[in-house]
Design a protein around this motif. Structure first.
Motif, PDB file in Angstrom:
ATOM      1  N   MET A  71       0.816  -1.209   0.000  1.00 50.39           N
ATOM      2  CA  MET A  71       0.000   0.000   0.000  1.00 50.39           C
ATOM      3  C   MET A  71       0.854   1.265   0.000  1.00 50.39           C
ATOM      4  O   MET A  71       0.446   2.305  -0.528  1.00 50.39           O
ATOM      5  N   LYS A  72       2.061   1.190   0.551  1.00 50.29           N
ATOM      6  CA  LYS A  72       2.957   2.362   0.524  1.00 50.29           C
ATOM      7  C   LYS A  72       3.369   2.713  -0.899  1.00 50.29           C
ATOM      8  O   LYS A  72       3.749   3.864  -1.171  1.00 50.29           O
ATOM      9  N   GLU A  73       3.307   1.748  -1.814  1.00 44.71           N
ATOM     10  CA  GLU A  73       3.626   2.012  -3.213  1.00 44.71           C
ATOM     11  C   GLU A  73       2.490   2.756  -3.912  1.00 44.71           C
ATOM     12  O   GLU A  73       2.680   3.321  -4.992  1.00 44.71           O
ATOM     13  N   ILE A  74       1.306   2.741  -3.289  1.00 44.79           N
ATOM     14  CA  ILE A  74       0.112   3.293  -3.924  1.00 44.79           C
ATOM     15  C   ILE A  74      -0.282   4.647  -3.356  1.00 44.79           C
ATOM     16  O   ILE A  74      -0.669   5.558  -4.084  1.00 44.79           O
ATOM     17  N   GLY A  75      -0.204   4.779  -2.021  1.00 49.14           N
ATOM     18  CA  GLY A  75      -0.718   5.991  -1.416  1.00 49.14           C
ATOM     19  C   GLY A  75      -0.149   6.275  -0.046  1.00 49.14           C
ATOM     20  O   GLY A  75       0.856   5.684   0.371  1.00 49.14           O
ATOM     21  N   ASP A  76      -0.807   7.183   0.664  1.00 53.00           N
ATOM     22  CA  ASP A  76      -0.447   7.516   2.039  1.00 53.00           C
ATOM     23  C   ASP A  76      -1.158   6.542   2.971  1.00 53.00           C
ATOM     24  O   ASP A  76      -2.383   6.406   2.920  1.00 53.00           O
ATOM     25  N   VAL A  77      -0.393   5.898   3.826  1.00 46.98           N
ATOM     26  CA  VAL A  77      -0.907   4.775   4.626  1.00 46.98           C
ATOM     27  C   VAL A  77      -1.044   5.158   6.089  1.00 46.98           C
ATOM     28  O   VAL A  77      -0.139   5.755   6.682  1.00 46.98           O
ATOM     29  N   ILE A  78      -2.188   4.792   6.647  1.00 49.78           N
ATOM     30  CA  ILE A  78      -2.407   4.854   8.094  1.00 49.78           C
ATOM     31  C   ILE A  78      -2.797   3.456   8.556  1.00 49.78           C
ATOM     32  O   ILE A  78      -3.679   2.823   7.967  1.00 49.78           O
ATOM     33  N   VAL A  79      -2.130   2.976   9.586  1.00 47.26           N
ATOM     34  CA  VAL A  79      -2.379   1.626  10.105  1.00 47.26           C
ATOM     35  C   VAL A  79      -3.051   1.715  11.464  1.00 47.26           C
ATOM     36  O   VAL A  79      -2.570   2.417  12.355  1.00 47.26           O
ATOM     37  N   VAL A  80      -4.170   1.023  11.618  1.00 48.54           N
ATOM     38  CA  VAL A  80      -4.810   0.837  12.923  1.00 48.54           C
ATOM     39  C   VAL A  80      -5.183  -0.638  12.994  1.00 48.54           C
ATOM     40  O   VAL A  80      -6.070  -1.092  12.263  1.00 48.54           O
ATOM     41  N   ALA A  81      -4.496  -1.386  13.842  1.00 49.67           N
ATOM     42  CA  ALA A  81      -4.670  -2.833  13.873  1.00 49.67           C
ATOM     43  C   ALA A  81      -4.619  -3.345  15.308  1.00 49.67           C
ATOM     44  O   ALA A  81      -4.075  -2.680  16.199  1.00 49.67           O
ATOM     45  N   PRO A  82      -5.177  -4.527  15.558  1.00 47.20           N
ATOM     46  CA  PRO A  82      -5.211  -5.063  16.925  1.00 47.20           C
ATOM     47  C   PRO A  82      -3.816  -5.306  17.495  1.00 47.20           C
ATOM     48  O   PRO A  82      -2.883  -5.663  16.767  1.00 47.20           O
TER      49      PRO A  82
END
Length: 254
Positions: free
Chosen positions: A26-37
């Protein structure tokens, strides 16, 4: 043009190799925000936390990411927290996974991975759940990265019909990928049993086990696709109304 904003989540925990692979793509595609358990939440379905507090901690697992958060709740909690508390605007895409294990057929009902995608869809966010048939923690995700990117880009470009998210499953690693098939969900189920045991203190307990049984011989299903080396893509709707049954029930003496 600004890059698309992409929310990444999963149910195997924020440190799982599957989500780390998904983040890298996803970093190759856009700006990434991660929210995960912050811990594994497999088979949580669409559960939400209502009787306990929720905690969000900013983490730095990827030095290239400014916004990466672990959440004490379920996958659905993660999406809700992201949308309501963390994100400044609605993301252009939500991707969930890559799950360690299949979410084809009836497994979509139990899946925390897919429930996170469904929750994003409810919020009006185009969403995809990615899963790999192999359950191994050290599964090689490298061969499927180009397909993850391709499917994500297609969703960003074409959008999705209202009320629909995608359930994407990848075949076993030893199979040569034959291509991508858009499928229907196979009619299959788990033949479950409870293994009754006794702990050292004499208290009885149960351990759930079972066998997955595919009752569907159709060649247009996700199970057929995966068995034959194809990536299965199933459009999933979260309106559970059985529209074909409305007239039948209307004919009852209610």
């Amino acid at each position: 043009m600004s890059k698309p904003l992409i929310l990444v989540t999963n149910d195997d925990s924020i440190v799982a190799p599957g989500i780390r692979t998904l983040i890298s793509v996803m970093k190759e595609i856009g700006d990434v925000i991660v929210v995960a358990p912050d811990s594994p939440q497999s088979a949580m379905g669409h559960a939400i936390t209502i009787n306990n507090t929720l905690h969000i901690d900013k983490v730095n697992l990827d030095p290239d990411l400014e916004h990466e958060y672990s959440c004490s709740g379920t996958p659905v909690d993660c999406v809700k927290m992201a949308v309501r508390e963390i994100l400044k605007r609605k993301p252009d895409l939500c991707v969930s996974g890559i799950n360690h294990g299949s979410n084809s057929s009836i497994n979509v009902i139990y899946s925390g991975t897919m429930s996170a995608a469904v929750e994003a869809g409810i919020e009006g966010i185009p969403a995809i759940g990615f899963s790999h048939v192999d359950y191994g923690w050290h599964t090689d995700f490298e061969p499927i990265k180009k397909y993850v990117k391709k499917i994500a880009l297609e969703v960003l470009h074409n959008k999705l019909p209202e009320g629909v998210v995608l359930n994407v499953n990848f075949p076993k690693a030893e199979k040569t990928i034959q291509g991508i098939k858009v499928c229907r969900q196979a009619k299959a189920m788990w033949m479950e049993q409870f293994d009754k045991r006794t702990n050292p203190q004499g208290k009885e307990y149960y351990w759930l086990s079972g066998e997955f049984v595919n009752q569907d011989k159709g060649q247009d299903t996700d199970e057929w696709a995966l068995e034959n080396g194809f990536i299965s893509v199933v459009p999933v709707q979260f309106d559970l109304t059985a529209h074909h049954a409305i007239q039948i029930v209307n004919n009852w003496d209610l």
